[in-house]
Design a protein around this motif. Structure first.
Motif, mmCIF file in Angstrom:
data_model
loop_
_atom_site.group_PDB
_atom_site.id
_atom_site.type_symbol
_atom_site.label_atom_id
_atom_site.label_comp_id
_atom_site.label_asym_id
_atom_site.label_seq_id
_atom_site.Cartn_x
_atom_site.Cartn_y
_atom_site.Cartn_z
ATOM 1 N N ARG A 228 0.808 -1.281 -0.064
ATOM 2 C CA ARG A 228 0.006 0.099 -0.055
ATOM 3 C C ARG A 228 1.042 1.199 -0.168
ATOM 4 O O ARG A 228 0.774 2.300 -0.699
ATOM 5 N N GLN A 229 1.966 1.182 0.699
ATOM 6 C CA GLN A 229 2.796 2.335 0.757
ATOM 7 C C GLN A 229 3.552 2.555 -0.644
ATOM 8 O O GLN A 229 3.675 3.870 -1.045
ATOM 9 N N GLN A 230 3.836 1.588 -1.295
ATOM 10 C CA GLN A 230 4.424 1.617 -2.502
ATOM 11 C C GLN A 230 3.503 2.079 -3.747
ATOM 12 O O GLN A 230 3.477 2.771 -4.868
ATOM 13 N N LEU A 231 2.096 1.790 -3.494
ATOM 14 C CA LEU A 231 1.106 2.110 -4.446
ATOM 15 C C LEU A 231 0.310 3.274 -4.360
ATOM 16 O O LEU A 231 -0.420 3.765 -4.802
ATOM 17 N N GLU A 232 0.855 4.037 -2.957
ATOM 18 C CA GLU A 232 0.223 5.372 -2.704
ATOM 19 C C GLU A 232 0.255 6.527 -3.835
ATOM 20 O O GLU A 232 1.386 6.908 -4.098
ATOM 21 N N GLY A 233 -0.770 6.625 -4.325
ATOM 22 C CA GLY A 233 -0.891 7.839 -5.431
ATOM 23 C C GLY A 233 -0.434 7.118 -7.010
ATOM 24 O O GLY A 233 -0.517 8.002 -7.775
ATOM 25 N N LYS A 234 -0.257 5.690 -6.853
ATOM 26 C CA LYS A 234 0.203 5.233 -8.114
ATOM 27 C C LYS A 234 -0.284 3.921 -8.212
ATOM 28 O O LYS A 234 0.089 2.689 -8.301
ATOM 29 N N PRO A 235 -1.801 4.024 -8.465
ATOM 30 C CA PRO A 235 -2.591 2.503 -8.701
ATOM 31 C C PRO A 235 -2.135 1.723 -9.864
ATOM 32 O O PRO A 235 -2.403 0.546 -9.949
ATOM 33 N N ASP A 236 -1.574 2.578 -10.788
ATOM 34 C CA ASP A 236 -1.292 1.682 -12.072
ATOM 35 C C ASP A 236 0.355 1.266 -12.102
ATOM 36 O O ASP A 236 0.612 0.693 -13.115
ATOM 37 N N MET A 237 0.938 1.229 -11.148
ATOM 38 C CA MET A 237 2.330 1.006 -10.875
ATOM 39 C C MET A 237 2.537 -0.757 -11.030
ATOM 40 O O MET A 237 1.860 -1.494 -10.694
#
Length: 568
Positions: A228-237
């Motif tokens: 969740r920390q990695q995806l914060e603001g970058k859902p398509d990452m």
């Protein structure tokens, strides 16, 4: 033993150190390979799980999106539109419901279809509520949070998307995630691991292992919090990650990836101890081999060292016995070499030491006897001034030794007690006979003079180094436990123990012998007086020791007194 240890240590270094180095290098290198293999396996597992999840979600989603690709869908007759909706439901059993809305977000009559004939009102209301919530500001495909179907309890995902350019209306659909849930529940991660799917809020969508139910918060689990920390603001990452999470018994090896657009995390977890079981097994085997090699090396080194150093054990034991005073001991080494000659020399030395020791013991005993006779003569010179106190000093010395033996004192301390008891009144030599032998009560001035005898006695024996330890008995035998004695007014434990013992023995003999001012008391009366003086004049511990001495000699302190003579 030093030579044995040196030889043994040298052989162990030569045999064991290379083995340990090879073993350590093998363990560390193999461990890295196995750990990397385990992590790569976990990462490959989540890649496969993501591919399966994309298939489970993608196929029914594409079927629903196919409605947007039908030319002029909103211009078709109602029956044709219903046919298309029914076709989607028939083709994909994962599609549970379809609803068509106009451009204003209002449900079009007749354009709502369900895969079941009987739909509860609550399910219908829930579907429409989720769909309407998605239509606000929608531009592409939008997904709602997964909910539990009220009729079957299976997880349901609601999606919605606009149709036409410009927008002519909207289509909303409920997709069943039952197959996806079953797939994750059946996924095996080793013997105890499991896989699960969490949405962008950290709530469980589906998974095995019994970690939680649908919708429960799993955001605190290490892998979910990290993704969740990695995806914060970058859902398509696009991401894949594997690592260790947690500590102690809760530590796990976890791999995770994310589903694009949805921002969901697919996680595979396995306890560290099981994930790296191959590593532990490998280490155990290598350590077992190392242990066997070390054991063989130790046994061989010990046998070799023992054969070299066995003749020296006799010298070592003999030398220790000599050091402990057992002169005359011999060693038996029959070898006809330098060690045999050394043994003969050792035996000759031991015999000579025995002869010297016997001679020195005789001289010491004679010297000590002379000291004791001199001390007794000094004490008798005091007792001769007063017929009533004749033998008092010797008795005090004997009783003091008995008390000291009961208190577990050393032989050296008992000897000092004997001398201290005999000499405790040596200072009375300096007291004039008119005061010393006075048979009536002393005046205050005479009593002050009499109280000088401990300091006088201390000054008399002070220059005699042999009697250095006895000075405490002479100077302090009139000190009191409560600190009101003389000459230094010492109190309690500050009074030397030997002086406290002599004081008790002195008081006991004064009570049980005839004096100018009193007759000898019965033993019960004397012990009653000593009990009264406990904690005031006498040390309670010393008085108790005196009672134990009397008890061991068969004296009863209650009832009729038995005649007794304390052993010297």
């Amino acid at each position: 033993m030093r030579l044995f240890k040196a030889i043994l240590l040298l052989m162990l270094i030569v045999g064991v150190v290379p083995t340990l180095m090879v073993g350590w290098l093998s363990v560390s290198h193999t461990r890295e390979l196995l750990v990397r293999d385990a992590q790569e396996l976990a990462q490959e597992r989540v890649k496969q799980l993501r591919l399966k999840a994309e298939i489970f979600l993608g196929e029914p989603t594409d079927a629903v999106l196919g409605l947007a690709r039908i030319p002029g869908f909103f211009g078709l007759p109602l029956e044709a539109q219903q046919t298309h909706l029914a076709s989607v439901l028939n083709q994909r059993r994962e599609v549970l419901a379809l609803t068509v809305f106009d451009a204003e977000g209002k449900r079009l009559p007749g354009l709502q279809a369900f895969s079941k004939h009987d739909v509860p009102p609550t399910a219908l209301a829930g579907h429409e509520e989720r769909a309407l919530a998605l239509l606000r500001g929608i531009e592409g495909v939008r997904y709602a949070d997964v909910v539990k179907d009220t009729s079957g309890g299976e997880p349901v995902l609601t999606l919605a998307f606009p149709v036409g350019e410009p927008v002519r209306g909207y289509v909303a659909a409920d997709l069943s995630l039952a197959d996806l849930r079953n797939m994750l529940e059946q996924e095996r991660v080793g013997s105890t691991g499991f896989a699960y799917l969490a949405d962008r809020r950290g709530h469980l969508v589906a998974g095995g292992g019994g970690i939680a139910d649908l919708g429960e918060d799993v955001s605190k689990r290490g892998p979910v919090a990290h993704v969740r920390q990695q995806l914060e603001g970058k859902p398509d990452m696009e991401m894949f990650h594997v690592g260790n999470f947690g500590e102690g018994r809760d530590a796990v090896v976890a791999a995770y990836t994310a589903l694009p657009v949805l921002g969901w995390a697919i996680v595979s977890e396995q306890p560290v101890e099981h994930a790296y079981r191959q590593v532990d097994t490998m280490e155990q085997r290598i350590l077992l081999g190392l242990g066997a090699a070390i054991l063989v090396a130790v046994v061989l080194a010990a046998l070799f060292s023992r054969n070299l150093t066995r003749p020296l054990k006799g010298f070592i034991s003999g030398a220790l016995e000599l050091a402990h005073g057992k002169f005359g001991v011999e060693v038996d080494i029959p070898q006809k070499n330098e060690l045999g000659e050394l043994a003969q020399t050792f035996n000759y030395m031991s015999k000579q030491l025995l002869a010297y020791d016997m001679e020195n013991r005789g001289l010491y005993e004679s010297l000590e006897k002379g000291y004791l006779e001199t001390i007794v003569a000094l004490a008798n010179s005091i007792d001769s001034k007063d017929a009533y106190t004749r033998g008092h000093s010797q008795r005090v010395g004997d009783v003091s030794v008995q008390i000291g033996r009961e208190l577990k004192l050393t032989e050296r301390e008992l000897r000092q007690l004997q001398y201290g008891g005999i000499l405790h009144d040596i200072g009375k030599i300096g007291i004039v006979e008119s005061i010393l032998c006075k048979q009536t009560k002393l005046t205050d001035q005479e009593m002050a003079i009499m109280r000088e005898h401990p300091a006088i006695g201390d000054a008399i024996i002070g220059p005699v180094s042999f009697l250095g330890a006895v000075r405490a008995c002479v100077r302090h035998h009139h000190e009191r436990w409560d600190g009101t004695g003389y000459p230094d007014k010492l109190k309690g434990e500050d009074i030397p123990l030997l002086a406290r013992i002599v004081a008790c023995a002195d008081t006991f003999d004064a009570c049980t012998s005839t004096r100018p001012y009193q007759k000898a008391m019965p033993l019960e009366k004397a012990m009653e007086i000593l009990d009264n003086l406990c904690g005031a004049q006498l040390d309670p511990k010393v008085v108790q020791a005196l009672k134990q001495v009397l008890a061991k000699q068969g004296v009863r302190l209650e009832g009729h007194r038995l005649p007794v003579k304390l052993a010297s």
